[in-house]
Write a protein that holds these residues in place. Structure first.
Motif, mmCIF file in Angstrom:
data_model
loop_
_atom_site.group_PDB
_atom_site.id
_atom_site.type_symbol
_atom_site.label_atom_id
_atom_site.label_comp_id
_atom_site.label_asym_id
_atom_site.label_seq_id
_atom_site.Cartn_x
_atom_site.Cartn_y
_atom_site.Cartn_z
ATOM 1 N N SER A 71 0.834 -1.203 0.000
ATOM 2 C CA SER A 71 0.000 0.000 0.000
ATOM 3 C C SER A 71 0.870 1.254 0.000
ATOM 4 N N VAL A 72 1.902 1.243 0.846
ATOM 5 C CA VAL A 72 2.771 2.421 0.934
ATOM 6 C C VAL A 72 3.420 2.705 -0.416
ATOM 7 N N LEU A 73 3.877 1.623 -1.078
ATOM 8 C CA LEU A 73 4.537 1.803 -2.373
ATOM 9 C C LEU A 73 3.614 2.482 -3.374
ATOM 10 N N SER A 74 2.322 2.088 -3.358
ATOM 11 C CA SER A 74 1.423 2.686 -4.353
ATOM 12 C C SER A 74 0.987 4.086 -3.946
ATOM 13 N N ILE A 75 0.887 4.335 -2.632
ATOM 14 C CA ILE A 75 0.376 5.647 -2.203
ATOM 15 C C ILE A 75 1.465 6.719 -2.215
ATOM 16 N N LYS A 76 2.700 6.299 -1.945
ATOM 17 C CA LYS A 76 3.731 7.331 -1.747
ATOM 18 C C LYS A 76 4.026 8.136 -3.010
ATOM 19 N N GLU A 77 3.636 7.597 -4.167
ATOM 20 C CA GLU A 77 3.896 8.333 -5.407
ATOM 21 C C GLU A 77 2.765 9.302 -5.756
ATOM 22 N N GLN A 78 1.693 9.300 -4.958
ATOM 23 C CA GLN A 78 0.540 10.130 -5.331
ATOM 24 C C GLN A 78 0.782 11.618 -5.021
ATOM 25 N N ASP A 79 -0.020 12.453 -5.682
ATOM 26 C CA ASP A 79 0.219 13.896 -5.617
ATOM 27 C C ASP A 79 0.126 14.471 -4.221
ATOM 28 N N PHE A 80 -0.867 13.992 -3.437
ATOM 29 C CA PHE A 80 -1.023 14.621 -2.123
ATOM 30 C C PHE A 80 0.176 14.361 -1.216
ATOM 31 N N VAL A 81 0.839 13.228 -1.462
ATOM 32 C CA VAL A 81 2.045 12.942 -0.667
ATOM 33 C C VAL A 81 3.177 13.866 -1.133
ATOM 34 N N ASN B 176 7.857 16.362 7.733
ATOM 35 C CA ASN B 176 8.944 15.398 7.914
ATOM 36 C C ASN B 176 8.461 13.993 7.544
ATOM 37 N N PRO B 177 9.398 13.103 7.210
ATOM 38 C CA PRO B 177 9.020 11.779 6.689
ATOM 39 C C PRO B 177 8.063 11.027 7.617
ATOM 40 N N PHE B 178 8.255 11.148 8.944
ATOM 41 C CA PHE B 178 7.390 10.413 9.873
ATOM 42 C C PHE B 178 5.948 10.876 9.758
ATOM 43 N N ARG B 179 5.811 12.235 9.638
ATOM 44 C CA ARG B 179 4.467 12.783 9.517
ATOM 45 C C ARG B 179 3.826 12.300 8.205
ATOM 46 N N ILE B 180 4.610 12.364 7.142
ATOM 47 C CA ILE B 180 4.074 11.920 5.847
ATOM 48 C C ILE B 180 3.626 10.465 5.937
ATOM 49 N N LEU B 181 4.497 9.650 6.543
ATOM 50 C CA LEU B 181 4.231 8.218 6.597
ATOM 51 C C LEU B 181 3.018 7.895 7.465
ATOM 52 N N PHE B 182 3.021 8.423 8.683
ATOM 53 C CA PHE B 182 1.999 7.997 9.640
ATOM 54 C C PHE B 182 0.699 8.806 9.564
ATOM 55 N N VAL B 183 0.788 10.056 9.067
ATOM 56 C CA VAL B 183 -0.438 10.863 9.004
ATOM 57 C C VAL B 183 -1.026 10.877 7.597
ATOM 58 N N ARG B 184 -0.173 10.903 6.592
ATOM 59 C CA ARG B 184 -0.680 11.004 5.222
ATOM 60 C C ARG B 184 -0.878 9.641 4.557
ATOM 61 N N ILE B 185 0.143 8.791 4.676
ATOM 62 C CA ILE B 185 0.085 7.550 3.893
ATOM 63 C C ILE B 185 -0.694 6.439 4.605
ATOM 64 N N LEU B 186 -0.335 6.152 5.856
ATOM 65 C CA LEU B 186 -0.912 4.967 6.518
ATOM 66 C C LEU B 186 -2.436 4.971 6.621
ATOM 67 N N PRO B 187 -3.073 6.110 6.960
ATOM 68 C CA PRO B 187 -4.540 6.065 7.020
ATOM 69 C C PRO B 187 -5.161 5.620 5.698
ATOM 70 N N ASN B 188 -4.467 5.871 4.601
ATOM 71 C CA ASN B 188 -4.981 5.457 3.306
ATOM 72 C C ASN B 188 -4.730 3.983 3.009
ATOM 73 N N ALA B 189 -3.887 3.369 3.855
ATOM 74 C CA ALA B 189 -3.578 1.948 3.628
ATOM 75 C C ALA B 189 -4.374 1.075 4.592
ATOM 76 N N LEU B 190 -5.358 1.686 5.266
ATOM 77 C CA LEU B 190 -6.055 0.957 6.335
ATOM 78 C C LEU B 190 -6.928 -0.193 5.849
ATOM 79 N N SER B 191 -7.657 0.024 4.723
ATOM 80 C CA SER B 191 -8.660 -1.011 4.420
ATOM 81 C C SER B 191 -8.070 -2.386 4.134
#
Lengths: 333, 359
Positions: free
Chosen positions: A209-219, A228-243
């Motif tokens: 999920s991270v691999l596919s989301i991290k390339e998206q525009d909002f990231v 910072n990378p932690f914020r991007i990872l845990f606040v931006r990317i991970l909630p989108n990888a939940l389902s």
């Protein structure tokens, strides 16, 4: 003669633009509330298997919570001298013709003269606890490893994922057996072992999920804003990888309960007198020809619990994973 | 093709190395003195010192790992503590049964699971579909050992004195002996030679041995003994295969070329079996390969219940008796088998689906 032109509309005041933004914001909020959660719920409620699984699970949770109220006896109470019952006595149900002067035991008496029904009821607590804690732990660890692996890439990704490959090369029950062999018997160690063997599943799911989301525009936008990378990872990317995580977690709980019961059956997990279904089955397995009820009921309990999680997981997958929608064509042949 | 196989083999090396490392580390992590664990609590200090020197346990850990890899490569897994015999010999005695059991169970799973999934997909959303999928869901949720015990109860006790009776334990009825094929055909080999062990290994596969020696009595008896464990063992893989076949078939049946095939007047069975099924087979095949792990893990439980002297039961007994060399070797062999099987599945894709070009 020139016709009087219409008076130009006055420029919008600051107050007006505030209102407009607020209205936009509100409608956006409404839209989000409507579309995301309600849509998801509506989709889940459309899945028959999710509803059936959810209802069974809800009932199991109620049984676990109200075990002291529902169970007629203490699960560890030995009934010698308390009631006129004998070891491994068959079930006695008054409605089915058991003499009224005999004490009623719906699932009979076990090898240590305890009420089997009470033990099966209390077993719900143990099994649900096992399922939620092991998979909870596996998800946390797997998410961290998968997220770091997917986001960092390069050698970090390689090292973590090769380690996961090795763990996945072992059939999970066998690896759990080997780990318990090192850690020592007992429920706690069995839980840890099952959690460890499940980590790679979640690490893989999250990494993908991270691999596919991290390339998206909002990231990208977030990165441009200097997050910072932690914020991007845990606040931006991970909630989108939940389902996918929720789906595999639900199915994972089913597997974890089966594995824990198998470990206890082999004598490596929960130890007597803990009322754990696998261990109850294991301790009476040699009596299957003389007292089949002692083997039958714990097995049915395991099956119903695992089935509930499997049905719920299947339903959630069909509801939450849009990629699967094409699996269900309107008309087949 | 050949290059692809070689590349896949090379890629499997790090995983195999990892498996070796994990089994090595797991054995080293076992609490307590290895000498006391292997020679017993009464071993004197002198004996222990000699033991540690002989086994290289006084050397640095990386050197010990090197020695371990060298021994494994030679097929030397050490001696069993409980039986004081080489683990490799025990493996030759026990592995054939597990292989036969696993093979029969996988065969049953495929032969029942695929038609179940096909029917379910062709008649989707009908009574047939709901019934098969409920069965598959229940099958995947049943503990193997519970099903085994219940089958034994029903077929060995309740159906006693009927033609449906089946034996609840063992490999052969007491009194029957499977004569090894090399004795029947007078094949000679030096005891303890490699050829001898290969012969032994093949002869210990009773089904195969009785087939090649045309001993039908032993064959039918061995099959009867294997039915219940194989049925118990096959339930979970069967259910998973049925579900995968269904979803894969549904996906293919919804594609345009299937409609075209039907439109040009081809009969439905032909379209389903020839046009759709072959294309739906790939994910099913992957899942069959992955089921090998379930089968091996299930073998630990099934063999324990049905009193079969295979690798699974031996592993369980070894764990109970803390016979570490056996635990280490058997775990290693099973993991390598699992990796090998998945490799085989990967490689065979090219035969099933010619669209895949292996580079």
């Amino acid at each position: 003669m020139s016709t009087p032109s219409e008076p130009p509309s006055p420029p919008p005041s600051l107050e007006d633009s505030k209102h407009t933004t607020e209205a936009l914001n509100n409608s956006f909020q409404d839209y989000r509330a409507n579309s995301l959660w309600r849509l998801m719920l509506r989709r889940i409620l459309r899945q028959r298997s999710a509803i059936v699984g959810g209802i069974i699970l809800g009932m199991l949770i109620l049984v676990a919570v109200f075990a002291p109220v529902l169970a007629p006896y203490d699960p560890e109470q030995v009934l010698i001298g308390v009631e006129p019952v004998r070891k491994r006595q068959s079930p006695c149900i008054h409605l089915l013709g058991c003499p009224a002067d005999q004490p009623q035991h719906w699932m009979g008496i076990d090898g240590n003269v305890r009420d089997q029904l009470s033990r099966v009821i209390y077993g719900t607590r143990v099994s649900l606890f096992i399922g939620f804690t092991t998979i909870g732990f596996a998800i946390i660890l797997g998410t961290i490893l998968g997220a770091v692996s997917g986001y960092a890439g390069g050698w970090v990704d390689n090292v973590i994922m090769r380690l996961m490959d090795v763990l996945m090369a072992f059939p999970s029950l066998l690896l759990a057996i080997a780990i318990v062999n090192v850690l020592g018997r007992g429920l706690q160690n069995a839980l840890l072992a099952i959690a460890i063997v499940n980590v790679p599943i979640y690490a893989r799911v999250v990494r993908a999920s991270v691999l596919s989301i991290k390339e998206q525009d909002f990231v990208e936008a977030s990165r441009a804003l200097g997050a910072n990378p932690f914020r991007i990872l845990f606040v931006r990317i991970l909630p989108n990888a939940l389902s996918p995580l929720i789906v595999s977690g639900t199915l994972g709980i089913a597997g974890a309960i089966l594995e824990a019961a198998a470990l206890s059956f082999l004598g490596l997990g929960a130890q007597p007198p803990t009322p754990e279904w696998g261990s109850m089955l294991g301790s009476e397995r040699n009596q299957v020809f003389t007292a089949p009820h002692l083997v039958f009921y714990p097995g049915i309990a395991i099956m119903i619990t695992v089935l509930a999680f499997n049905l719920l997981g299947d339903g959630l997958r069909d509801a939450l994973d849009p990629r699967l929608s094409f699996n269900k064509p309107e008309q087949t042949l | 093709m050949f290059q692809y196989v070689i590349r896949r083999l090379i890629l499997a090396i790090p995983v195999l190395f990892g498996i070796l490392l994990v089994t090595f580390v797991l054995a080293r992590l076992i609490p307590g003195d290895p000498c006391k664990a292997i020679l017993g609590e009464k071993a004197t200090q002198q004996v222990c010192e000699r033991f540690i020197r002989e086994h290289g346990l006084d050397k640095p850990i990386p050197v010990q790992f090197g020695i371990y890899i060298r021994n494994v490569a030679r097929g030397d897994f050490g001696n069993s503590i409980r039986f004081s015999r080489p683990v490799s010999i025990i493996l030759i005695e026990r592995l054939p049964l597990t292989l036969e059991l696993g093979f029969i169970a996988t065969l049953l799973a495929v032969l029942i699971g695929i038609p179940m999934g096909l029917l379910s997909a062709v008649y989707s959303n009908s009574v047939v579909d709901v019934t098969t999928m409920v069965t598959a869901n229940i099958g995947v949720s049943m503990p193997v050992y519970w099903l085994g015990l219940m089958l034994a109860y029903v077929f060995a006790l309740t159906l006693k004195d009927t033609p449906f009776w089946l034996p609840p334990s063992g490999r052969l009825t007491a009194g029957l002996v499977s004569v090894p094929f090399y004795q029947v055909y007078n094949l000679t080999s030096q005891p303890d030679s490699f050829k001898f062990h290969v012969y032994e290994f093949i002869a210990n596969m009773y089904l195969f041995n009785s087939l090649i020696t045309f001993d039908w009595r032993i064959l039918s008896d061995a099959v009867q003994h294997l039915i219940l464990p194989a049925v118990a063992l096959c339930t979970i893989p069967m259910s998973i295969i049925a579900r995968m076949t269904r979803s894969s078939m549904l996906e293919v049946l919804g594609l345009d070329y299937i409609r075209t095939a039907r439109a040009k007047g081809l009969p439905k069975p032909k379209v389903v079996l020839k046009h759709a099924f072959r294309n739906a087979l790939l994910p099913v095949f992957t899942i069959i390969g992955l089921q090998l792990g379930t089968v091996f893990a299930g073998a630990v439980l099934t063999e324990t219940i049905f009193g079969l002297a295979g690798v699974g039961r031996m592993l369980f007994e070894a764990i109970t008796a803390r016979d570490y060399p056996i635990v280490q070797a058997f775990t290693l062999v099973i993991a390598i088998g699992y990796v090998g099987m998945n490799l085989l599945v990967d490689v065979s894709y090219v035969f099933i689906d010619p669209r895949i070009k292996l580079k």
